[in-house]
Structures are given as C-alpha cells and as structure tokens.
Design an enzyme around this catalytic site. Structure first.
Site, PDB file in Angstrom:
ATOM      1  N   ASP A 164     -23.414  28.578 -77.707  1.00 36.25           N
ATOM      2  CA  ASP A 164     -22.486  28.531 -76.402  1.00 36.25           C
ATOM      3  C   ASP A 164     -22.233  27.610 -75.667  1.00 36.25           C
ATOM      4  O   ASP A 164     -20.970  27.195 -75.080  1.00 36.25           O
ATOM      5  CB  ASP A 164     -21.420  29.420 -76.799  1.00 36.25           C
ATOM      6  CG  ASP A 164     -22.544  30.568 -75.325  1.00 36.25           C
ATOM      7  OD1 ASP A 164     -23.445  30.498 -75.071  1.00 36.25           O
ATOM      8  OD2 ASP A 164     -21.953  31.399 -74.839  1.00 36.25           O
ATOM      9  N   GLU A 165     -22.746  27.014 -75.403  1.00 34.06           N
ATOM     10  CA  GLU A 165     -23.395  26.363 -74.119  1.00 34.06           C
ATOM     11  C   GLU A 165     -24.437  24.745 -74.562  1.00 34.06           C
ATOM     12  O   GLU A 165     -25.432  25.206 -75.165  1.00 34.06           O
ATOM     13  CB  GLU A 165     -24.049  26.490 -72.929  1.00 34.06           C
ATOM     14  CG  GLU A 165     -25.172  27.012 -73.271  1.00 34.06           C
ATOM     15  CD  GLU A 165     -25.198  28.168 -71.614  1.00 34.06           C
ATOM     16  OE1 GLU A 165     -25.554  27.500 -70.777  1.00 34.06           O
ATOM     17  OE2 GLU A 165     -25.993  29.335 -71.438  1.00 34.06           O
ATOM     18  N   ASP A 196     -19.715  24.899 -71.527  1.00 36.93           N
ATOM     19  CA  ASP A 196     -19.776  26.318 -72.083  1.00 36.93           C
ATOM     20  C   ASP A 196     -19.177  26.561 -72.272  1.00 36.93           C
ATOM     21  O   ASP A 196     -17.943  26.439 -71.685  1.00 36.93           O
ATOM     22  CB  ASP A 196     -20.499  26.738 -70.514  1.00 36.93           C
ATOM     23  CG  ASP A 196     -20.812  28.351 -70.576  1.00 36.93           C
ATOM     24  OD1 ASP A 196     -21.133  28.752 -71.437  1.00 36.93           O
ATOM     25  OD2 ASP A 196     -21.174  28.373 -69.868  1.00 36.93           O
TER      26      ASP A 196
END
Length: 352
Positions: free
Chosen positions: A102-103, A8
């Site tokens: 983003d993850e 993350d």
C-alpha cells in the site's frame, strides 16, 4: 535536487473491502480473523475513531469497538489492487520503490508524462487512483524520502502535502523527535531525558554530544534534524533478510521452543540455499503473549555452514533473552541477515 513523492493508500485493506461491499461503507471495518490468537491487519477510519489500530490483538479491537464488522483478509485481492496502483505509478516514472502493498516512493525528478512539477504528478496519480480504482491515497512531495514520507501522513486520509526545499527546516523543527525514521519509543524517551523533545532541539544539539550518547547513530540523527537524506529511490534490491516464523496455538515458555527453532532454522536454511548468498548474521525473533517483540542477533566469524550450525546459533541466542522464566511466547522466528556478495563484502548493515 531530487523530487520525491511518497504515496500511501488510505486504510488500504479495509478500503478495498468497503469498496467491494457497499454494505460495509460508513461502518467500522476491522480486517482480521476472529479468535484469541488473531491480530488486526487493518482498520477503517470509522474503526480507528474507537482506537482500533493495525497489529492490535483482535480481542482488544472487539472490546474497543463492539459494533465493528470483522472481515477475514483476502491478500490475493489486495495484491491485485496493489498491482493496479503500481501500474498507475509506472505511467509517470520507472523509478518506483515499493515499501509494501500500500505504499511506495517515486522519484519524479524527471517524469514520463511531461508534467510541470512533482506536485502535478502527485495530483495526477491520486486522481487516477480515485477514478479508476475507486480508492483514495495520500501523498507527500519533498526533496528527499524521509520528509516525503512524513508529509504523506500529514493530511490523511485523501491528502496531499508539499514540502518545498526552502520549507524543510521550518516544517521539521516543531515535530516530536519520534517522527524521525528509526526513532522508536525507547529512543524517543532517551532523547527526551536529554531535553531533546522536538526536531528543532535535536538540530541545535552538537554532533559531538549526540555521538557521545548514541555513537554513529547520533550523527545520523543530526543529519535528519537538518532535513538531510541522500538515499536514492531503489527500484530493485535483493532481500536484506531471509526468515521463517510461526505463531503457536498456545503460548509456550522459552525452554520449550527448541524443536520449533530447529524446524524454522531448516526452513530458513533451505530458502537461503535457493537464494544462493551467504549471510553473516543469525537472528532469533520472539513475540511474547503480551505482544512484546524481541530480536537477538549474532554475527559469528564465519557464516553458518549448515542447517545444524544455523539451528545451534539460533538456539544459543535464547541465552540473551533477559525476561523472567515465567514469560510465555506466542511466536518464534529464525532469520539470516547481513548478506555477503560474491567478493565477501556485506550487502547490508549488520542486523541491530
């Protein structure tokens, strides 16, 4: 036994802005357009200390942190950085399940670099992100997806948490039940009224009691409390829903939304025809002026056969909105979910 890494990126959009503009480093940065209708896309850790959070109205963020620097989002730039991050992942495994820009989950049960452990893979990925992209990422390593995701948040920012199989039960037991996936604020309050405050409490409860209160979800809750999650990392999956939504220039009452619903139904129908699958479930999404999100869904005996039928079904779902007639709405959306495969078998669970 799987070896799962959840990576993350830390305050991703805001961190990209701070990386690319040295004048923003160390300052409270809020990624959002200014204006009464805008919401926060991301906030740097400096801004988070004042209580600023993603999805918060931008006006409230400005009140909480008057010195914040507001930066309009640049999603094409964020996507380019996300692509570079995923290229780093791909050096170590082909089993990558992105959740957002983003993850992502990575299955590193076998890794391409021949590293001795999942922990070593997570360290190598975080080092590469830092050295090559000048950004930081937090990671969780665990034998399954949901524990890895909780672990990645444990030492944010720039943290690494490893939960070995023998530690899973001990790690989960003291956590609030709200940390379990699928347990939102309403479900957490229902569990707390039953005296189920911690994951350990949930583990001690009988499955019969949980199923009596929550149906099939009760069994799933018990499995999560035991650290059980058999979901694999899925590298490619069809979209589980197709939808269109719009935010209005000014808040509108429910009875004034018919035209917008019909227009969004047309857009959703066109996207579904391009997709080529039939969907059993029609979804109406609403967001009030106070940012309360409501969804209502309906699964008719047969999938909608036309744009007009989709629109009429979406319009009928307004009757299941129980809020006062004086309520005003800032957003409406129309969606299709619960798609059927070529044999007419649902590809996902009905929309809840």
């Amino acid at each position: 036994m799987r070896k799962i890494v959840h990576v993350d990126m830390d305050a991703f959009y805001a961190s990209v802005e701070q990386r690319d503009d040295p004048a923003l480093r160390g300052r409270p940065v809020v990624v959002a357009w200014r204006g009464p209708r805008s919401v926060v896309c991301a906030a740097s850790y400096e801004a988070r200390r004042f209580g600023v959070r993603s999805a918060m109205p931008a006006l409230r963020a400005e009140r909480l942190c008057p010195d914040a620097v507001f930066v309009p989002p640049d999603f094409s730039r964020y996507k380019a950085v996300s692509t570079a991050v995923r290229a780093i992942f791909a050096r170590h495994t082909a089993r990558i399940e992105p959740l957002s820009l983003d993850e992502a989950y990575l299955d590193v049960s076998e890794n391409l670099g021949g590293l001795p452990s999942a922990t070593a893979v997570a360290r190598a990925i975080r080092t590469a992100i830092r050295e090559e992209l000048q950004l930081t990422a937090s990671a969780g390593v665990a034998p399954n997806k949901f524990v890895a995701k909780i672990a990645s948040d444990w030492r944010k920012p720039d943290g690494l948490t490893v939960i070995r199989p023998e530690r899973v039960l001990r790690f989960l037991a003291p956590l609030p039940v709200g940390r379990l996936p699928g347990v939102g604020a309403v479900m957490e309050r229902r569990l707390q009224r039953l005296g189920l405050v911690r994951v350990g409490d949930l583990r001690a409860a009988s499955t019969a009691e949980l199923q009596a209160h929550f149906g099939p979800w009760g069994l799933r809750l018990h499995q999560l409390a035991l650290g059980q999650d058999e979901r694999p990392v899925v590298t490619e999956r069809p979209s589980l829903s197709i939808s269109s939504e719009d935010t209005f220039a000014e808040d509108l009452p429910l009875e004034a939304l018919a035209g917008e619903i019909r227009r969004l139904a047309a857009r959703t129908w066109l996207a579904a025809r391009r997709d080529g699958r039939s969907a059993r479930t029609v979804v109406l999404k609403l967001k009030t002026a106070e940012f309360q999100v409501l969804t209502r869904s309906l699964s008719p005996p047969q999938p909608p056969a036309s744009e007009q039928e989709l629109a009429e079904l979406a319009l009928s779902l307004r009757e299941r909105v129980e809020l006062p007639a004086s309520t005003r709405y800032r957003l409406v959306g129309v969606g299709l979910a619960n798609f059927l495969d070529e044999d007419g078998v649902p590809q996902s669970l009905p929309f809840q």
